[in-house]
Design a protein around this motif. Structure first.
Motif, short mmCIF file in Angstrom:
data_model
loop_
_atom_site.label_atom_id
_atom_site.label_comp_id
_atom_site.label_asym_id
_atom_site.label_seq_id
_atom_site.Cartn_x
_atom_site.Cartn_y
_atom_site.Cartn_z
N GLY A 22 -13.77 -13.73 -11.71
CA GLY A 22 -13.89 -12.42 -11.11
C GLY A 22 -12.55 -11.70 -11.03
N LEU A 23 -12.53 -10.55 -10.40
CA LEU A 23 -11.31 -9.77 -10.28
C LEU A 23 -10.47 -10.26 -9.11
CD1 LEU A 23 -12.70 -6.17 -10.86
CD2 LEU A 23 -11.49 -7.60 -12.49
N PRO A 24 -9.17 -10.25 -9.25
CA PRO A 24 -8.32 -10.63 -8.11
C PRO A 24 -8.46 -9.60 -7.00
CG PRO A 24 -6.98 -9.69 -9.86
CD PRO A 24 -8.37 -9.85 -10.42
N PRO A 25 -8.23 -10.02 -5.76
CA PRO A 25 -8.34 -9.06 -4.66
C PRO A 25 -7.32 -7.94 -4.81
CG PRO A 25 -7.30 -11.10 -3.95
CD PRO A 25 -7.84 -11.36 -5.31
N HIS A 26 -7.73 -6.75 -4.47
CA HIS A 26 -6.85 -5.59 -4.59
C HIS A 26 -5.77 -5.64 -3.53
CE1 HIS A 26 -5.77 -1.28 -3.72
NE2 HIS A 26 -5.51 -1.37 -5.02
N VAL A 27 -4.51 -5.47 -3.96
CA VAL A 27 -3.37 -5.45 -3.05
C VAL A 27 -2.92 -4.01 -2.89
CG1 VAL A 27 -1.03 -6.26 -2.62
CG2 VAL A 27 -2.67 -7.75 -3.79
N PRO A 28 -3.08 -3.43 -1.72
CA PRO A 28 -2.69 -2.03 -1.54
C PRO A 28 -1.20 -1.83 -1.76
CG PRO A 28 -4.06 -2.80 0.27
CD PRO A 28 -3.65 -4.01 -0.51
N ARG A 29 -0.86 -0.72 -2.34
CA ARG A 29 0.53 -0.35 -2.50
C ARG A 29 1.01 0.34 -1.22
NH1 ARG A 29 -0.90 3.20 -7.63
NH2 ARG A 29 -2.32 3.85 -5.97
N ARG A 30 2.32 0.48 -1.12
CA ARG A 30 2.86 1.08 0.09
C ARG A 30 2.37 2.51 0.25
NH1 ARG A 30 9.24 0.82 1.92
NH2 ARG A 30 8.94 1.66 4.04
N ALA A 31 2.27 3.21 -0.89
CA ALA A 31 1.81 4.61 -0.81
C ALA A 31 0.34 4.71 -0.42
CB ALA A 31 2.04 5.30 -2.15
N ASP A 32 -0.40 3.59 -0.57
CA ASP A 32 -1.82 3.61 -0.20
C ASP A 32 -2.02 3.54 1.31
OD1 ASP A 32 -2.63 1.54 -3.06
OD2 ASP A 32 -2.53 3.74 -2.87
N VAL A 33 -1.05 2.93 2.01
CA VAL A 33 -1.24 2.71 3.46
C VAL A 33 -0.24 3.50 4.29
CG1 VAL A 33 -2.20 0.42 3.08
CG2 VAL A 33 0.26 0.66 3.34
N ASP A 34 0.80 4.05 3.65
CA ASP A 34 1.83 4.78 4.39
C ASP A 34 1.90 6.20 3.84
OD1 ASP A 34 5.35 4.09 5.20
OD2 ASP A 34 4.02 5.77 5.71
N GLU A 35 1.49 7.15 4.63
CA GLU A 35 1.47 8.54 4.17
C GLU A 35 2.86 9.06 3.85
OE1 GLU A 35 -0.20 12.01 2.87
OE2 GLU A 35 -1.15 10.10 3.39
N SER A 36 3.87 8.62 4.62
CA SER A 36 5.23 9.08 4.33
C SER A 36 5.71 8.54 2.99
CB SER A 36 6.17 8.63 5.45
OG SER A 36 6.20 7.21 5.55
N ALA A 37 5.34 7.29 2.65
CA ALA A 37 5.71 6.73 1.34
C ALA A 37 5.01 7.50 0.22
CB ALA A 37 5.35 5.25 1.29
N ALA A 38 3.76 7.86 0.46
CA ALA A 38 3.04 8.65 -0.54
C ALA A 38 3.69 10.01 -0.73
CB ALA A 38 1.58 8.81 -0.14
N ASN A 39 4.15 10.60 0.37
CA ASN A 39 4.82 11.90 0.26
C ASN A 39 6.13 11.78 -0.50
OD1 ASN A 39 2.76 13.17 1.68
ND2 ASN A 39 3.78 12.90 3.67
N ARG A 40 6.87 10.70 -0.25
CA ARG A 40 8.13 10.50 -0.98
C ARG A 40 7.87 10.33 -2.48
NH1 ARG A 40 9.40 7.22 3.46
NH2 ARG A 40 8.84 5.33 2.27
N ALA A 41 6.85 9.55 -2.79
CA ALA A 41 6.50 9.37 -4.20
C ALA A 41 6.12 10.69 -4.84
CB ALA A 41 5.39 8.36 -4.34
N SER A 42 5.38 11.50 -4.09
CA SER A 42 4.97 12.80 -4.63
C SER A 42 6.18 13.69 -4.89
CB SER A 42 4.02 13.48 -3.63
OG SER A 42 3.64 14.77 -4.09
N VAL A 43 7.14 13.66 -3.95
CA VAL A 43 8.35 14.46 -4.14
C VAL A 43 9.13 13.98 -5.36
CG1 VAL A 43 10.60 15.02 -3.12
CG2 VAL A 43 8.54 15.10 -1.71
N GLN A 44 9.21 12.66 -5.53
CA GLN A 44 9.92 12.11 -6.69
C GLN A 44 9.27 12.52 -8.00
OE1 GLN A 44 9.74 8.01 -5.69
NE2 GLN A 44 11.41 8.10 -4.17
#
Length: 357
Positions: A22-44
């Motif tokens: 089967g498929l390995p369990p999904h490991v969330p990325r930092r941007a998936d659980v931290d809105e500020s990290a997602a915003n930084r990635a978006s800015v980059q």
């Protein structure tokens, strides 16, 4: 029992021993659980795309602002055309910004959870699988390749080498690397201008207003060129040394350089078109235009053979001329820039003579 008869049993046993993990369990990325990290990635990502846009704009500005003949030195490289360097760098940064932005976007913000689409089994029936295996085994044993390995090796070598007759003529047909033919001709100081194909020299006093002569350098015209230099060199000379000589009214010549390199209104220009190299041999006496018959490039002889129509992008090079002690027209020097079609780098140190003014 033969080997192929055990195939279904081996396959079934393998399926029992190796279950689908089967498929390995999904490991969330930092941007998936931290809105500020997602915003930084978006800015980059936006910054990378913006860098690409700015580089594209810089490319356009450089193309229209920088002198195409501007040259400079770069440590470790030497003298280069800075126009080409700036265009290459800005285009490279533009492409790099797009690539890095797209990759960063995909790895940090786009969904990365694997999806499975259920499909029906594509497995053939046991009877069909056994029949295919039997036929393959029979064919392999019938060819005797399992016993005669020399056949297999020689056949592989023959098929591999078969490509050489296809590749070698193509590579060899490219010919030798370009030499100085891109930059030099057979015109030298003191060579007389000889009428092509008669080989007669031209007295300046005999050239009347509106006269047109097709000329070649002394020693490179007619049968003499073939006898002295051989057919190959003579034909090469014919393709690059041909010159058109015209006498204009000095009062209509608008270029000081054109007057200085001519003689009492007599001017000489390369006949090799700066578009794709066709001979520019049509002269309009009323307009003083030279026309290329291949693609209709038109050059104004009163403006130093500047292009006024057609696909050519560069004036015809002028041959500096004067007269010798006997009054015959001679070349002062060879062409001071490459003749013929334009290419990516037309200058060479030592070819263009410094301004004598």
């Amino acid at each position: 029992m033969s080997t192929h008869d055990n195939t279904p049993a081996l396959v079934d046993d393998a399926q029992d021993r190796f279950a689908n993990p089967g498929l390995p369990p999904h490991v969330p990325r930092r941007a998936d659980v931290d809105e500020s990290a997602a915003n930084r990635a978006s800015v980059q990502v936006v910054a990378l795309f913006t860098l690409s846009a700015l580089a594209s704009i810089a490319f356009l500005v450089a193309y229209f602002v920088i002198d195409p003949e501007l040259r400079g030195s770069i440590i470790g490289i030497g003298e280069v055309n800075l126009f080409h360097v700036v265009l290459g760098l800005t285009m490279g940064v533009s492409l790099l910004g797009i690539g890095l932005g797209a990759v960063h976007w995909a790895k940090t913000l786009m969904p990365d959870e694997e999806m499975v689409e259920q499909r029906h089994s594509l497995r053939s029936s046991d009877e069909d699988r056994q029949e295919v295996a039997r036929q393959l085994s029979y064919g392999w044993r019938g060819s005797q390749l399992n016993r005669r390995t020399a056949i297999l090796g020689s056949a592989g070598g023959a098929l591999g080498l078969f490509a050489l007759p296809l590749v070698v003529p193509v590579v060899a047909g490219l010919g030798p690397r370009p030499r100085d033919e891109l930059y030099t001709t057979n015109w030298e100081p003191g060579l007389r201008l000889m009428i092509d194909p008669s080989g007669a020299p031209i007295r300046a006093a005999d050239v009347t207003q509106g006269s047109v002569f097709h000329v070649m350098p002394e020693g490179w015209v007619g049968d003499e060129a073939f006898e002295v230099h051989g057919a190959e060199e003579a034909m090469a000379s014919k393709s690059k040394d041909q010159v058109i000589l015209v006498k204009l009214d000095p009062s209509i010549i608008n270029s000081q350089k054109q007057r200085d390199w001519g003689y009492e209104g007599i001017v000489a220009y390369s006949k090799v078109c700066t578009h794709v190299g066709c001979p520019v041999a049509l002269y309009e006496q009323q307009t003083h235009h030279l026309l290329c018959p291949c693609h209709q490039s038109t050059f104004d002889m009163t403006e130093d053979c500047k292009v006024i129509f057609g696909p050519a992008k560069r004036p015809l090079p002028q041959l500096p001329i004067s007269v010798d002690d006997e009054g015959y027209l001679v070349a002062i020097d060879g062409f001071r820039e490459p003749i013929g079609p334009s290419f990516f780098e037309r200058e060479r140190p030592g070819l263009l003579m410094e301004d004598e003014s």
